[in-house]
Design a protein around this motif. Structure first.
Motif, PDB file in Angstrom:
ATOM      1  N   VAL A  61      -8.044  -1.121  -0.244  1.00 18.89           N
ATOM      2  CA  VAL A  61      -7.796  -2.279  -1.100  1.00 18.89           C
ATOM      3  C   VAL A  61      -7.632  -1.782  -2.536  1.00 18.89           C
ATOM      4  N   GLY A  62      -6.560  -2.211  -3.184  1.00 20.05           N
ATOM      5  CA  GLY A  62      -6.367  -1.881  -4.592  1.00 20.05           C
ATOM      6  C   GLY A  62      -5.864  -0.478  -4.863  1.00 20.05           C
TER       7      GLY A  62
ATOM      8  N   PRO B  67      -3.535   2.502  -5.974  1.00 16.98           N
ATOM      9  CA  PRO B  67      -2.364   2.623  -6.854  1.00 16.98           C
ATOM     10  C   PRO B  67      -1.106   2.876  -6.014  1.00 16.98           C
ATOM     11  N   ALA B  68       0.055   2.659  -6.597  1.00 14.87           N
ATOM     12  CA  ALA B  68       1.324   2.765  -5.867  1.00 14.87           C
ATOM     13  C   ALA B  68       1.490   4.111  -5.184  1.00 14.87           C
TER      14      ALA B  68
ATOM     15  N   THR C  60      -2.922  -1.310   3.746  1.00 11.81           N
ATOM     16  CA  THR C  60      -3.327  -1.489   2.357  1.00 11.81           C
ATOM     17  C   THR C  60      -3.253  -2.961   1.978  1.00 11.81           C
ATOM     18  N   PHE C  61      -4.090  -3.328   1.038  1.00 12.41           N
ATOM     19  CA  PHE C  61      -4.131  -4.692   0.512  1.00 12.41           C
ATOM     20  C   PHE C  61      -4.226  -4.611  -1.004  1.00 12.41           C
ATOM     21  N   ASP C  62      -3.718  -5.612  -1.689  1.00  9.63           N
ATOM     22  CA  ASP C  62      -3.912  -5.715  -3.124  1.00  9.63           C
ATOM     23  C   ASP C  62      -5.379  -6.017  -3.401  1.00  9.63           C
ATOM     24  N   LEU C  63      -5.831  -5.676  -4.595  1.00  6.05           N
ATOM     25  CA  LEU C  63      -7.225  -5.904  -4.958  1.00  6.05           C
ATOM     26  C   LEU C  63      -7.614  -7.381  -4.825  1.00  6.05           C
ATOM     27  N   ALA C  64      -6.696  -8.261  -5.160  1.00  5.91           N
ATOM     28  CA  ALA C  64      -6.962  -9.706  -5.052  1.00  5.91           C
ATOM     29  C   ALA C  64      -7.121 -10.159  -3.606  1.00  5.91           C
ATOM     30  N   ASP C  65      -6.692  -9.334  -2.654  1.00  5.72           N
ATOM     31  CA  ASP C  65      -6.736  -9.689  -1.235  1.00  5.72           C
ATOM     32  C   ASP C  65      -7.855  -8.977  -0.476  1.00  5.72           C
ATOM     33  N   GLU C  66      -8.928  -8.625  -1.174  1.00  4.95           N
ATOM     34  CA  GLU C  66     -10.030  -7.926  -0.506  1.00  4.95           C
ATOM     35  C   GLU C  66     -10.574  -8.721   0.672  1.00  4.95           C
TER      36      GLU C  66
ATOM     37  N   ARG D  49      -0.711   4.198  -2.111  1.00  6.07           N
ATOM     38  CA  ARG D  49      -0.175   3.332  -1.047  1.00  6.07           C
ATOM     39  C   ARG D  49       0.901   4.057  -0.256  1.00  6.07           C
TER      40      ARG D  49
END
Length: 133
Positions: free
Chosen positions: A89-90, A92-93, A112-118, A96
Motif C-alpha cells: 500500500v502506498g 512509490p511509482a 498494490t494499492f494507493d495509500l488512501a485504499d489501505e 509499483r
C-alpha cells in the motif's frame, strides 16, 4: 504494534497468524531491516506459507547497509517459496513497477494499492483467507 530498533518499521497487528503486516515510516536502517527479516523468517518457519502486507506511509528510501544486508537478502530470496500474497500500500511509482514485474515472473501473487485504499488491501487479504488451507 511493535517497533523496529530505529523506528522506521512498525509491525502492525494482523487478523490471522499467517499474515505479517508492517508499516514503513521513514528511511529504513540496517537494524530495522534485520528486525523485520527476523519476523518474516519466523513466520515462514512457523506457517510454511504466509501472506505479507506493507504499508508505505512515509517511505524515504533505505540506507545502503539495509539494501545489502546478508540476512535480509537471504530471507527475501527464501520468501519466494513461502509468500502467497505480497500486498503493498502506498508504494512509490518505481516500486509499483518492480512489484508488478516480480509478480509476473515469480510464483508470488502481488498487488498494490494507493495509500488512501489501505482498507481495500486488508479486505483483499481477508477475502483470500488463510495462506495455507
Amino acid at each position: 504494534m511493535t517497533t523496529a530498533p530505529d523506528g522506521s518499521i512498525i509491525q502492525r497487528e494482523a487478523p490471522r497468524r499467517d499474515l505479517v503486516a508492517f508499516e514503513i515510516r521513514d528511511r529504513i536502517t540496517r537494524p530495522d531491516i534485520e528486525w523485520m527479516s527476523g519476523i518474516v523468517d519466523a513466520a515462514m518457519t512457523a506457517h510454511g506459507t504466509i501472506d505479507m502486507l506493507l504499508v508505505m506511509a512515509h517511505y524515504e528510501g533505505s540506507d545502503l547497509g539495509a539494501r545489502f544486508d546478508g540476512y535480509a537478502t537471504g530471507v527475501m530470496a527464501r520468501s519466494v517459496a513461502h509468500i502467497r500474497h505480497y500486498v503493498v500500500v502506498g508504494a512509490p511509482a518505481f516500486a509499483r513497477a518492480m512489484i508488478s514485474l516480480s509478480g509476473a515472473v515469480l510464483p508470488v501473487e502481488t498487488k498494490t494499492f494507493d495509500l488512501a485504499d489501505e482498507a481495500a488491501a486488508w479486505a483483499y487479504l481477508a477475502e483470500a483467507g488463510p495462506a495455507k488451507a
